[in-house]
Scaffold this active site. Structure first.
Site, mmCIF file in Angstrom:
data_model
loop_
_atom_site.group_PDB
_atom_site.id
_atom_site.type_symbol
_atom_site.label_atom_id
_atom_site.label_comp_id
_atom_site.label_asym_id
_atom_site.label_seq_id
_atom_site.Cartn_x
_atom_site.Cartn_y
_atom_site.Cartn_z
ATOM 1 N N SER B 40 89.175 -44.918 -10.895
ATOM 2 C CA SER B 40 88.166 -45.935 -10.542
ATOM 3 C C SER B 40 88.729 -47.214 -11.121
ATOM 4 O O SER B 40 88.541 -48.221 -10.282
ATOM 5 C CB SER B 40 86.694 -45.656 -11.372
ATOM 6 O OG SER B 40 86.341 -44.297 -11.071
ATOM 7 N N GLU B 61 86.808 -43.412 -25.325
ATOM 8 C CA GLU B 61 87.364 -44.940 -25.269
ATOM 9 C C GLU B 61 87.731 -45.570 -26.640
ATOM 10 O O GLU B 61 88.453 -46.489 -26.408
ATOM 11 C CB GLU B 61 86.047 -45.672 -24.802
ATOM 12 C CG GLU B 61 85.661 -45.277 -23.293
ATOM 13 C CD GLU B 61 84.829 -43.787 -23.057
ATOM 14 O OE1 GLU B 61 84.652 -43.547 -24.085
ATOM 15 O OE2 GLU B 61 84.637 -43.467 -22.083
ATOM 16 N N PHE B 86 81.548 -49.383 -21.158
ATOM 17 C CA PHE B 86 81.944 -48.764 -22.201
ATOM 18 C C PHE B 86 83.227 -49.197 -23.268
ATOM 19 O O PHE B 86 83.212 -48.650 -24.355
ATOM 20 C CB PHE B 86 82.729 -47.212 -21.769
ATOM 21 C CG PHE B 86 81.481 -46.549 -20.792
ATOM 22 C CD1 PHE B 86 80.355 -46.592 -21.217
ATOM 23 C CD2 PHE B 86 82.045 -46.016 -19.616
ATOM 24 C CE1 PHE B 86 79.349 -45.903 -20.360
ATOM 25 C CE2 PHE B 86 81.052 -45.307 -18.723
ATOM 26 C CZ PHE B 86 79.846 -45.303 -19.164
ATOM 27 N N ASP B 120 75.260 -46.487 -9.894
ATOM 28 C CA ASP B 120 75.320 -45.660 -11.012
ATOM 29 C C ASP B 120 73.989 -46.014 -11.773
ATOM 30 O O ASP B 120 73.531 -45.507 -12.783
ATOM 31 C CB ASP B 120 76.390 -45.732 -11.593
ATOM 32 C CG ASP B 120 77.421 -44.622 -11.215
ATOM 33 O OD1 ASP B 120 76.906 -43.601 -10.463
ATOM 34 O OD2 ASP B 120 78.747 -45.036 -11.374
HETATM 35 C C1 LIG Z 1 81.085 -42.860 -22.300
HETATM 36 C C2 LIG Z 1 81.310 -42.591 -20.871
HETATM 37 N N1 LIG Z 1 82.874 -42.810 -20.403
HETATM 38 C C3 LIG Z 1 83.130 -42.639 -19.106
HETATM 39 C C4 LIG Z 1 82.199 -42.160 -18.169
HETATM 40 C C5 LIG Z 1 82.546 -42.140 -16.870
HETATM 41 N N2 LIG Z 1 82.416 -40.785 -16.479
HETATM 42 C C6 LIG Z 1 81.356 -39.951 -15.672
HETATM 43 S S1 LIG Z 1 81.576 -38.383 -15.594
HETATM 44 C C7 LIG Z 1 83.073 -38.459 -16.191
HETATM 45 C C8 LIG Z 1 83.960 -37.213 -16.362
HETATM 46 C C9 LIG Z 1 83.160 -36.018 -16.970
HETATM 47 O O1 LIG Z 1 83.680 -34.716 -16.942
HETATM 48 P P1 LIG Z 1 82.791 -33.619 -17.303
HETATM 49 O O2 LIG Z 1 82.119 -33.718 -18.730
HETATM 50 O O3 LIG Z 1 83.675 -32.548 -17.181
HETATM 51 O O4 LIG Z 1 81.656 -33.442 -16.098
HETATM 52 P P2 LIG Z 1 81.770 -32.333 -15.031
HETATM 53 O O5 LIG Z 1 82.951 -31.725 -14.772
HETATM 54 O O6 LIG Z 1 80.651 -31.263 -15.507
HETATM 55 O O7 LIG Z 1 80.883 -33.197 -13.812
HETATM 56 C C10 LIG Z 1 83.464 -39.810 -16.601
HETATM 57 C C11 LIG Z 1 84.714 -39.981 -17.358
HETATM 58 C C12 LIG Z 1 80.777 -42.007 -18.768
HETATM 59 N N3 LIG Z 1 79.955 -41.710 -17.883
HETATM 60 N N4 LIG Z 1 80.579 -42.372 -20.048
#
Ligand SMILES: Cc1ncc(C[n+]2csc(CCOP(=O)(O)OP(=O)(O)O)c2C)c(N)n1
Ligand SMILES: [Mg+2]
Lengths: 277, 319
Positions: B40, B61, B86, B120
């Site tokens: 991203s 982070e 973040f 979002d």
């Molecule tokens: C604090 C924070 N950092 C980064 C993000 C961006 N982000 C959204 S989903 C995601 C990955 C999440 O992976 P996972 O927890 O494994 O979710 P799933 O595979 O179930 O979709 C990230 C980095 C966020 N929403 N919140």
């Protein structure tokens, strides 16, 4: 075995319908997160249709069970389930992520009936859930608090701060379910930040651990019941899942974490789900 | 004149990623970190080319930013990348206690700033990042307006010694600056349109809205000056004072809460040194929501039309 054959069939059919509706919805709005919604379909469906003590007619009942979507980006699936359970009209679903909608990109407890906690920034669901669990003990309520988390989400340090706390405060009315799909945003969990032995990590923090297949509604229902019998410690269900489950070209692919669905992809996905469009 | 209006659009984040990779080719001390949003933020462009100098720490982070601080103590030039929201919220403590306090040479690239991650929703919008970063001693705050500035600012930030917050957008935006004639210098505002009746001071994507507003005002016989403040801290006080003296009214425009951002920074200078009627275009201290980017900007008061009406208000007060 806590599920009758009839209930099992009902839940499985519900999941198939939800998957179809999800793909249709996300194709229509060209935004939103398909992968993590599809991996948690059986978990959320079994909770909301079988296990959670919630009543859409009395959504603020002080003794209702609390469900928290720690991995807030799976909001589309949560919204479809809340609508199907009658928390708000199903017609609202098409307004997802659009201006003036009560259905935000990530769950907003102030706007959406049935959403218990605003989430989206990962990692905050568990500590807040622990607070809800402690409040239940103070008030003499027997409600349970269930937090659904992603395996990538487990990388946030605050998750383990909360894990320690839940153990210290003997939060046996708190249940975590890990959607252990092995994929996060930038790639697989093993590429981006290997999590090693997830059950062992929770055990070392003093938690009771149950491992299941997160796409098997019976296993989910049984594990949720079993967790309720364990006293003095919190329980985590580590549910093995597949990100993008049900749509072969999305399965296990981080690219489908949050990508708009193209026209041809839509037709192919629906075909796999048994619908010709 | 260093502005041109073109139809060429480019995503700020794409330009940023390419520039970071180019900087990596030029300087082996440049390293990059990300917290599972490299695809991203586009730090992945750097990461693909320099896998040994790229650290994806997962969804963590605070860990990322503290690690960047450590790298900087050994002479590396770390670019830490995550969503602006973040960067300031999760990594606030290492940003303050390690980086700003000591003055470490870390570059904090906050992408998806403002409302640019529009769908979002409020949880992912960053409308208080300038306020936080600006309130930290030693921190320099740079905000990018168009694809040309994205490249020039990233280069300038890499060359600058000291902590910098680089505010980036997710949005695909038109090229408005002429690369050949545009001079980007940290701390120096740029006058893009001359005018004598009032000054519109803008930053980030609101710069293009300011230019549009100036055109609308021109049709009504009002000559608005347009100034790009890409460096919100240290702010170009000399230029702002001159503008206030020469035009007698100021409107600020930013994709941020009206509290604590560009408008506040400009007011802090002018109230002390040259008070003139001022109006503020920004988010009126409210949480935003999901939706189409342009529709959101319009709903939350961030459009050319809003700048025009605030300009007219300031002019009435000027008398
Ligand atoms: C604090 C924070 N950092 C980064 C993000 C961006 N982000 C959204 S989903 C995601 C990955 C999440 O992976 P996972 O927890 O494994 O979710 P799933 O595979 O179930 O979709 C990230 C980095 C966020 N929403 N919140
Ligand atoms: Mg995952």
């Amino acid at each position: 075995m806590s599920l009758s054959n009839e209930r099992k069939r009902f839940l499985e059919e519900t999941c198939l319908g939800l998957r179809r509706d999800l793909i249709k919805l996300l194709f229509g709005i060209q935004t939103g997160h398909p992968g993590g919604s599809l991996s948690s379909t059986e978990i959320m469906t079994t909770l909301y249709f079988e296990k959670l003590r919630v009543d859409p007619k009395n959504p603020k009942d002080p003794n209702r069970d609390r469900f928290i979507l720690g991995k807030g980006h799976a909001a589309p699936m949560l919204y479809m389930i809340l609508a199907a359970r009658g928390f708000f009209p199903q017609d609202d679903l098409v307004t997802l992520r659009q201006l003036d909608s009560h259905l935000q990109g990530h769950p907003c407890a102030k706007k959406t009936c049935g959403v218990e906690l605003s989430t989206g920034p990962l990692g905050l669901g568990l500590p807040a859930g622990l607070g809800m669990a402690m409040a239940a003990k103070l008030d003499g309520h027997d409600y349970r608090t269930v937090v659904l988390m992603g395996d990538g989400e487990l990388q946030e340090g605050i998750v383990w701060e909360a894990a320690m706390s839940a153990s210290k405060f003997a939060a046996d009315n708190l249940l975590v379910i890990v959607d252990n799909n092995g994929v996060q945003l930038d790639g697989t969990v093993s590429e981006i930040m290997p999590m090693g032995d997830i059950p062992a990590k929770w055990r070392s923090f003093g938690w009771n651990v149950i491992e299941i297949d997160g796409h098997c509604v019976e296993a989910i229902a049984d594990a949720v019941d079993l967790a309720a019998t364990v006293k003095g410690v919190p329980t985590v269900i580590v549910a093995k899942t597949v990100k993008g489950k049900g749509v072969s070209f999305m399965e296990g692919k981080s690219a489908w974490h949050g990508k708009p669905i193209g026209k041809e992809e839509y037709a192919n996905a629906m075909k796999e789900l048994g619908v010709t469009v | 004149m260093s502005t041109i209006m073109t139809n060429t659009k480019r995503a700020i984040r794409d330009v940023y990623g390419e520039t970071l990779a180019q900087l990596g080719r030029e300087n082996p001390d440049i390293v990059a970190l990300d917290a599972d949003v490299g695809s991203s933020s586009k730090s992945i462009v750097f990461g693909k080319e320099f896998p040994k100098r790229y650290y994806n720490v997962g969804v963590a982070e605070a860990n990322m930013v503290a690690m960047a601080a450590g790298l900087a103590t050994a002479g590396k030039i770390p670019f830490a990348n995550t969503f602006a929201a973040f960067m300031v919220l999760r990594a606030a403590d290492p940003v303050r206690s390690l980086i700003a306090y000591t003055g470490l040479n870390v570059k904090l690239a906050g992408t998806y700033a403002g409302l640019s991650d529009s769908y979002d929703g409020a949880s992912h919008h960053a409308i208080a990042d300038i306020a936080f970063m600006r309130a930290l001693p030693n921190m320099t705050v740079v905000s990018v307006s168009d694809p040309v500035e994205a490249e020039l600012a990233t280069r300038a930030v890499a060359a600058y010694k000291g902590p910098v917050y680089l505010r980036l957008s997710r949005a695909e935006v038109p090229v408005i600056l002429d690369k050949a004639s545009y001079n980007f210098e940290i701390g120096k505002g740029v006058t893009l349109v001359e005018g004598k009746d009032l000054t519109i001071v803008a930053t980030g994507y609101m710069l293009i809205k300011a230019l549009e507003a100036a055109e609308i005002l021109a049709k009504r016989g009002i000559q608005a000056r347009v100034v790009n403040i890409h460096t919100i801290k240290p702010i170009d006080a000399a230029l702002l004072i001159r503008c206030a003296q020469e035009t007698g009214a100021v409107v600020t425009a930013e994709e941020h809460n009206v509290y604590g951002g560009l408008g506040s920074a400009v007011a802090e200078v002018l109230t002390r040194q040259c008070p003139v009627p001022m109006e503020f275009v920004g988010i009126e201290d409210t949480f935003t929501e999901s939706g189409d980017y342009e529709k959101l900007l319009a709903k939350y008061g961030l459009s050319a039309a809003h700048i025009v009406s605030k300009a007219e208000l300031a002019l009435r007060r000027k008398g």
